[in-house]
Enzyme design. Sequence first.
Site, mmCIF file in Angstrom:
data_model
loop_
_atom_site.group_PDB
_atom_site.id
_atom_site.type_symbol
_atom_site.label_atom_id
_atom_site.label_comp_id
_atom_site.label_asym_id
_atom_site.label_seq_id
_atom_site.Cartn_x
_atom_site.Cartn_y
_atom_site.Cartn_z
ATOM 1 C CD GLU A 1 -14.968 -5.306 -18.637
ATOM 2 O OE1 GLU A 1 -14.541 -5.708 -19.716
ATOM 3 O OE2 GLU A 1 -14.227 -4.881 -17.726
ATOM 4 C CD GLU B 1 -1.203 -10.006 -15.185
ATOM 5 O OE1 GLU B 1 -0.712 -10.271 -16.287
ATOM 6 O OE2 GLU B 1 -2.159 -9.223 -15.059
HETATM 7 P P1 0O2 Z 1 -8.368 -1.594 -16.106
HETATM 8 O O1 0O2 Z 1 -7.309 -0.853 -15.350
HETATM 9 O O2 0O2 Z 1 -8.886 -2.779 -15.342
HETATM 10 O O3 0O2 Z 1 -9.438 -0.709 -16.644
HETATM 11 P P2 0O2 Z 1 -8.111 -4.966 -24.288
HETATM 12 O O4 0O2 Z 1 -7.653 -3.725 -23.584
HETATM 13 O O5 0O2 Z 1 -8.480 -4.762 -25.700
HETATM 14 O O6 0O2 Z 1 -7.200 -6.138 -24.024
HETATM 15 P P3 0O2 Z 1 -10.839 -5.471 -23.990
HETATM 16 O O7 0O2 Z 1 -10.941 -6.034 -25.330
HETATM 17 O O8 0O2 Z 1 -11.544 -4.176 -23.711
HETATM 18 O O9 0O2 Z 1 -9.379 -5.373 -23.523
HETATM 19 O O10 0O2 Z 1 -11.464 -6.492 -23.005
HETATM 20 P P4 0O2 Z 1 -10.989 -7.672 -22.104
HETATM 21 O O11 0O2 Z 1 -9.622 -8.174 -22.404
HETATM 22 O O12 0O2 Z 1 -12.099 -8.633 -22.151
HETATM 23 O O13 0O2 Z 1 -11.011 -7.008 -20.685
HETATM 24 C C1 0O2 Z 1 -10.274 -5.909 -20.328
HETATM 25 C C2 0O2 Z 1 -10.189 -5.820 -18.821
HETATM 26 O O14 0O2 Z 1 -10.099 -7.141 -18.261
HETATM 27 C C3 0O2 Z 1 -8.924 -5.151 -18.410
HETATM 28 O O15 0O2 Z 1 -9.151 -3.786 -18.343
HETATM 29 C C4 0O2 Z 1 -8.606 -5.776 -17.070
HETATM 30 O O16 0O2 Z 1 -9.399 -5.196 -16.074
HETATM 31 C C5 0O2 Z 1 -9.055 -7.200 -17.298
HETATM 32 N N1 0O2 Z 1 -7.999 -8.043 -17.851
HETATM 33 C C6 0O2 Z 1 -7.965 -8.569 -19.093
HETATM 34 N N2 0O2 Z 1 -6.852 -9.320 -19.261
HETATM 35 C C7 0O2 Z 1 -6.163 -9.258 -18.111
HETATM 36 C C8 0O2 Z 1 -4.920 -9.849 -17.666
HETATM 37 O O17 0O2 Z 1 -4.231 -10.566 -18.363
HETATM 38 N N3 0O2 Z 1 -4.539 -9.551 -16.378
HETATM 39 C C9 0O2 Z 1 -5.290 -8.769 -15.553
HETATM 40 N N4 0O2 Z 1 -4.824 -8.547 -14.319
HETATM 41 N N5 0O2 Z 1 -6.465 -8.192 -15.967
HETATM 42 C C10 0O2 Z 1 -6.883 -8.444 -17.211
HETATM 43 P P5 0O2 Z 1 -7.984 -2.759 -18.681
HETATM 44 O O18 0O2 Z 1 -8.532 -1.688 -19.557
HETATM 45 O O19 0O2 Z 1 -6.782 -3.480 -19.199
HETATM 46 O O20 0O2 Z 1 -7.550 -2.191 -17.341
#
Ligand code: 0O2
Length: 263
Positions: free
Chosen positions: A140, A155
């Site tokens: 990603e 956040e």
């Molecule tokens: P980390 O610690 O960064 O690895 P989902 O878990 O299903 O919501 P999805 O579908 O895999 O997520 O993809 P999405 O929402 O496009 O992107 C996920 C990642 O984007 C997150 O990874 C965060 O890094 C970031 N992100 C998404 N939404 C938010 C938000 O509201 N606030 C912040 N600060 N970051 C966000 P992870 O796995 O949550 O965490």
Amino acid sequence: MGIINWKELLYPYEQAVEELLLKFRSLEKECRRLGMYSPIDSVSGRLKRPASILDKAGKKQIPPDKIEEKIEDIAGIRILCQFVEDIEKVVQIVRTRADMRVVEERDYITNTKPSGYRSYHMIIRYPLNTALGYKEIFAEIQIRTNAMNFWATAEHSLRYKYSGNIPQHLQERLTNCAEAAFRLDQEMTTIREEITNAQILNEIRDNLTANILDNIQNLYFVAKLEDMDEINKEFVEVWNSEDVDALRAFNDKLNVLAEMYRV
Ligand code: 0O2
């Protein structure tokens, strides 16, 4: 959940993070060396921790043997830009690269998340040559401005601390901060051209100075001492004038001199 060989699972992703970091950082460096504006301000990367992988797999009901196929952000690269306009340029760069294939894009800038989160996400398939053979993995790439990142990092820490349930008063503050970050990006855009021109000029000045110093260093071995005295005096004068054209002319003169001594 079945047994997971974490070393075997994670090593290719670790390799991918290292390779991608090197590639995007090289791109940034190359722009600067060429005296061009770099849409990439900085790059960082991380490998998702096993606990986070298990957490996500649990939430999405992904069995261990499907982790590689279903979790797309085990390898993560974050590209930070100075201005919102740079994000589109970086997106184009990623889309046209021959060494990675974009399979999904999520635009949380046009479609800001309810939390206030803004960022552009690209999911890529990335080819790897590992000790165990050829394989393609998901990675990603998150692309955002420094202001977007400042907010998202803060956040993320609060969400982690409060296990997702940020108290109402803090949530309101965070929403205000998200708006302030959005306005900051807008304000920065109004003086973007001034800033980028100044940065390009500084880059050119730094590159010319580095070339001049290299030339002077080399001339010490071959030129006469009186000549070096003159060259050093002229360098101080040109340097103090802060005039890029004068620096360029002086550099050209040293190039010719170095060539003469070589002959
Ligand atoms: P980390 O610690 O960064 O690895 P989902 O878990 O299903 O919501 P999805 O579908 O895999 O997520 O993809 P999405 O929402 O496009 O992107 C996920 C990642 O984007 C997150 O990874 C965060 O890094 C970031 N992100 C998404 N939404 C938010 C938000 O509201 N606030 C912040 N600060 N970051 C966000 P992870 O796995 O949550 O965490």
